[in-house]
Write an enzyme that holds these catalytic residues in place. Structure first.
Site, PDB file in Angstrom:
ATOM      1  N   LYS A 182       0.838  -1.209   0.000  1.00 54.24           N
ATOM      2  CA  LYS A 182       0.000   0.000   0.000  1.00 54.24           C
ATOM      3  C   LYS A 182       0.867   1.251   0.000  1.00 54.24           C
ATOM      4  O   LYS A 182       1.697   1.438   0.882  1.00 54.24           O
ATOM      5  CB  LYS A 182      -0.911  -0.006   1.228  1.00 54.24           C
ATOM      6  CG  LYS A 182      -1.731   1.261   1.444  1.00 54.24           C
ATOM      7  CD  LYS A 182      -2.494   1.188   2.746  1.00 54.24           C
ATOM      8  CE  LYS A 182      -3.126   2.528   3.118  1.00 54.24           C
ATOM      9  NZ  LYS A 182      -3.786   2.480   4.444  1.00 54.24           N
TER      10      LYS A 182
ATOM     11  N   ASP B 258      -2.401  10.395   4.090  1.00 54.08           N
ATOM     12  CA  ASP B 258      -3.814  10.048   4.246  1.00 54.08           C
ATOM     13  C   ASP B 258      -4.512  11.018   5.196  1.00 54.08           C
ATOM     14  O   ASP B 258      -4.347  10.951   6.406  1.00 54.08           O
ATOM     15  CB  ASP B 258      -3.943   8.612   4.780  1.00 54.08           C
ATOM     16  CG  ASP B 258      -5.398   8.177   4.884  1.00 54.08           C
ATOM     17  OD1 ASP B 258      -6.256   8.812   4.232  1.00 54.08           O
ATOM     18  OD2 ASP B 258      -5.673   7.194   5.597  1.00 54.08           O
TER      19      ASP B 258
ATOM     20  N   LYS C  57      -9.869  12.645   8.901  1.00 54.24           N
ATOM     21  CA  LYS C  57      -9.389  12.188  10.198  1.00 54.24           C
ATOM     22  C   LYS C  57      -9.344  13.345  11.195  1.00 54.24           C
ATOM     23  O   LYS C  57      -9.275  14.514  10.798  1.00 54.24           O
ATOM     24  CB  LYS C  57      -7.961  11.616  10.064  1.00 54.24           C
ATOM     25  CG  LYS C  57      -7.825  10.359   9.232  1.00 54.24           C
ATOM     26  CD  LYS C  57      -6.368   9.965   9.128  1.00 54.24           C
ATOM     27  CE  LYS C  57      -6.191   8.694   8.309  1.00 54.24           C
ATOM     28  NZ  LYS C  57      -6.699   7.506   9.021  1.00 54.24           N
TER      29      LYS C  57
ATOM     30  N   ASP D 269       1.733   6.120   5.819  1.00 54.01           N
ATOM     31  CA  ASP D 269       0.710   5.238   5.253  1.00 54.01           C
ATOM     32  C   ASP D 269       1.175   4.543   3.982  1.00 54.01           C
ATOM     33  O   ASP D 269       0.419   3.790   3.384  1.00 54.01           O
ATOM     34  CB  ASP D 269      -0.574   6.027   4.998  1.00 54.01           C
ATOM     35  CG  ASP D 269      -1.825   5.186   5.185  1.00 54.01           C
ATOM     36  OD1 ASP D 269      -1.744   4.135   5.859  1.00 54.01           O
ATOM     37  OD2 ASP D 269      -2.889   5.568   4.657  1.00 54.01           O
TER      38      ASP D 269
ATOM     39  N   ASP E 294     -12.047   7.033   4.290  1.00 53.23           N
ATOM     40  CA  ASP E 294     -10.844   6.751   5.069  1.00 53.23           C
ATOM     41  C   ASP E 294     -10.496   5.266   5.050  1.00 53.23           C
ATOM     42  O   ASP E 294      -9.496   4.859   5.619  1.00 53.23           O
ATOM     43  CB  ASP E 294     -11.013   7.249   6.511  1.00 53.23           C
ATOM     44  CG  ASP E 294      -9.691   7.310   7.265  1.00 53.23           C
ATOM     45  OD1 ASP E 294      -8.640   7.416   6.596  1.00 53.23           O
ATOM     46  OD2 ASP E 294      -9.701   7.244   8.506  1.00 53.23           O
TER      47      ASP E 294
ATOM     48  N   GLU F  15      -9.502   3.758   2.414  1.00 54.40           N
ATOM     49  CA  GLU F  15      -9.030   3.921   1.038  1.00 54.40           C
ATOM     50  C   GLU F  15      -7.963   2.909   0.642  1.00 54.40           C
ATOM     51  O   GLU F  15      -7.828   2.571  -0.529  1.00 54.40           O
ATOM     52  CB  GLU F  15      -8.508   5.340   0.832  1.00 54.40           C
ATOM     53  CG  GLU F  15      -7.054   5.590   1.222  1.00 54.40           C
ATOM     54  CD  GLU F  15      -6.764   5.380   2.702  1.00 54.40           C
ATOM     55  OE1 GLU F  15      -5.637   4.970   3.027  1.00 54.40           O
ATOM     56  OE2 GLU F  15      -7.657   5.612   3.544  1.00 54.40           O
TER      57      GLU F  15
ATOM     58  N   ARG G 223      -7.605  -0.281   1.045  1.00 53.38           N
ATOM     59  CA  ARG G 223      -8.089  -1.516   0.423  1.00 53.38           C
ATOM     60  C   ARG G 223      -8.535  -1.289  -1.021  1.00 53.38           C
ATOM     61  O   ARG G 223      -8.497  -2.212  -1.836  1.00 53.38           O
ATOM     62  CB  ARG G 223      -9.211  -2.110   1.267  1.00 53.38           C
ATOM     63  CG  ARG G 223     -10.466  -1.263   1.392  1.00 53.38           C
ATOM     64  CD  ARG G 223     -11.313  -1.645   2.578  1.00 53.38           C
ATOM     65  NE  ARG G 223     -10.660  -1.260   3.832  1.00 53.38           N
ATOM     66  CZ  ARG G 223     -11.190  -1.513   5.040  1.00 53.38           C
ATOM     67  NH1 ARG G 223     -12.361  -2.133   5.140  1.00 53.38           N
ATOM     68  NH2 ARG G 223     -10.547  -1.143   6.119  1.00 53.38           N
TER      69      ARG G 223
END
Length: 497
Positions: free
Chosen positions: A261, A266, A273, A284, A343, A345, A347
């Protein structure tokens, strides 16, 4: 990334002319004990080394570092005793204890030019890995570095010319440096590491290592139907990328796909968030960093495997062009996903990459990501969750524990699949409740893995980034987890199939 100069020596410890001589202690049930390999040093203190260390408050606990003047019979400037902690269940010393102690003492050797260590008598590979990872500092953005790390470390062995020792030194150094490469990527701030620059850096590193490199820009991603990557990246002025790196080793009989990933920052997107600790979301992309670093390692050690990394990169930002809760995205391969939370995201970009990777018909697929806060709730900050095909999941977890990264096998309960049903699309990107969030994310990913592929998903949301004080060989910031796990799995596949 700067690695100390590493060498093997079979010179008698008492005759080593170094600035610091490293020995190990153990936290025994009856108090402080000297670890094997300290006999010559203890003799230089006329058998009083244990007494001297005890008087200085040494206990042998893990990460403890105690300095003392070298006795007149030694040529070293100082002696540094590092604690191994409590003995293993079998009464011996584990490789992880040696690795951690070597890292702790390497961190403590600022300003020391030349050191020699006797921890190599316990486990040479672990001592080398720990030293390389412990002697790490990311100072690129500091006007003052804050002190020089140790420049040279000699590892005391029985035979410095033995092929087995030379092989161990080479392999352990390569693995430690791969971990540090991942750390450098993770620690680079998001104004400098964004999808385009990350892809460029990965491509440069890959080509220099002899890997085949392919980079898809946002136009190519849109044209080829990578709806998850394009959707997540739509809110940023910095468009997404997909990087593919390929290594084909000699006599390769097994094909392995690696996925990481690469969310370079993020915010949570429209489902934004909280501001507190959002700066940590620079990490991230830790899964992508680990996969890229592992591919460089695979080329360096020339694993006899065909390994292809598929690394999606995007920045998840809120804007007038951002994707929204309620949108339906068409993923690569045609499946549709209703977005209930922007959030979740990671996946969405991962399954695009997984579907593409499965077109290559790999025997194994390993994916790693900072996927869920639920991983921290379930397993804490240091233990990755491992999900996937039962046998391969257990194999990955076992190897992860053996190398000290501590992966723990987790189930994918069938009853959670129904909670991902969508009223509009093939599935939703979250369940809509908080229960089993790490497992539900694994189940979502499972929907996109080809049926005949053995696969594993490593959730590293906590272990990939250390927000607390350094410990052992682990610095503050990017940790490089799970480079060593993936490397161990690749080596095992090369050996066992």
């Amino acid at each position: 990334m700067t690695t100390p100069k590493l060498a093997l020596t079979d010179t008698a410890v008492a005759k080593l002319t170094v600035d610091a001589l490293i020995v190990a202690t153990v936290q025994g049930s009856d108090g402080l004990q000297l670890a094997p390999g300290t006999d010559q040093v203890a003799a230089a203190y006329d058998g009083d080394l244990l007494k001297v260390l005890t008087s200085l408050g040494a206990t042998g606990k893990a990460d403890e570092v105690v300095r003392l003047p070298a006795g007149g019979k030694l040529r070293a400037g100082i002696v540094v005793a590092v604690g191994l902690g409590k003995p293993a269940a079998n009464g011996g010393v584990s490789g992880e204890a040696v690795r951690r102690a070597s890292g702790a003492v390497a961190r403590a050797l600022n300003g020391v030019e030349h050191a020699a260590t006797t921890l190599s008598a316990l486990d040479l590979s672990a001592a080398v890995q720990g030293t390389v990872m412990g002697a790490y500092a990311f100072t690129k953005y500091k006007s003052q570095s804050g002190g020089d790390l140790v420049s040279k470390v000699d590892f005391v062995v029985d035979d410095a010319k033995a092929d087995a020792n030379a092989h161990a030194l080479k392999g352990a150094t390569a693995i430690g440096e791969a971990v540090n490469t991942a750390r450098d990527l993770i620690n680079t701030p998001p104004n400098d590491l964004f999808p385009a620059s990350f892809a460029e850096r990965a491509a440069e590193l890959g080509r220099a290592a002899g890997l085949e490199v392919e980079v898809l820009d946002d136009n190519a991603l849109r044209k080829q139907g990578f709806g998850g990557i394009v959707g997540v990246g739509a809110g940023s002025a910095r468009p997404p990328r997909l990087v593919r790196l390929r290594h084909k080793g000699p006599k390769a009989t097994k094909k392995v796909a690696l996925i990481g990933k690469g969310i370079t920052f993020d915010t949570g997107g429209i489902s934004i968030k909280p501001a507190a600790s959002m700066e940590d979301m620079t990490s991230d992309m830790s899964g992508a960093a680990a996969v890229i670093a592992t591919m460089l390692l695979a080329a360096r050690l020339n694993y006899p495997l065909e390994i292809t990394a598929t690394v999606p990169m995007a920045e998840n930002m809120p804007s007038g062009t951002a994707y929204r809760p309620g949108d339906v995205l068409t993923m690569y391969g045609g499946k549709t996903v209703e977005v209930l939370n922007t959030d979740a995201e990671g996946r969405l970009i991962l399954v695009d990459a997984i579907t593409r990777a499965c077109e290559d018909e790999p025997d194994y697929l390993i994916e790693t990501s900072t996927l869920t806060g639920a991983q921290l709730v379930a397993l804490g900050k240091r233990t990755p969750g491992v999900m996937g095909s039962d046998d391969f999941r257990d194999r990955v977890a076992r190897l992860s524990q053996a190398v000290g990264e501590g992966g723990w096998p987790m189930p994918l309960p069938e009853e959670l699949r129904g909670d991902l049903d969508s009223k509009l699309a093939d599935l939703a990107n979250i369940t809509g409740h908080r229960w089993g969030g790490m497992l539900a994310a694994g189940i979502f990913i499972q929907e996109f893995v080809a049926d005949d592929v053995q696969w594993a998903h490593l959730d590293i949301a906590g272990p990939s980034y250390n927000t607390n004080a350094p410990w052992g060989y682990t610095p503050k910031g990017g940790t490089g987890v799970p480079v060593r796990t993936i490397a161990a799995v690749l080596a095992d596949i090369a050996d066992q199939g």
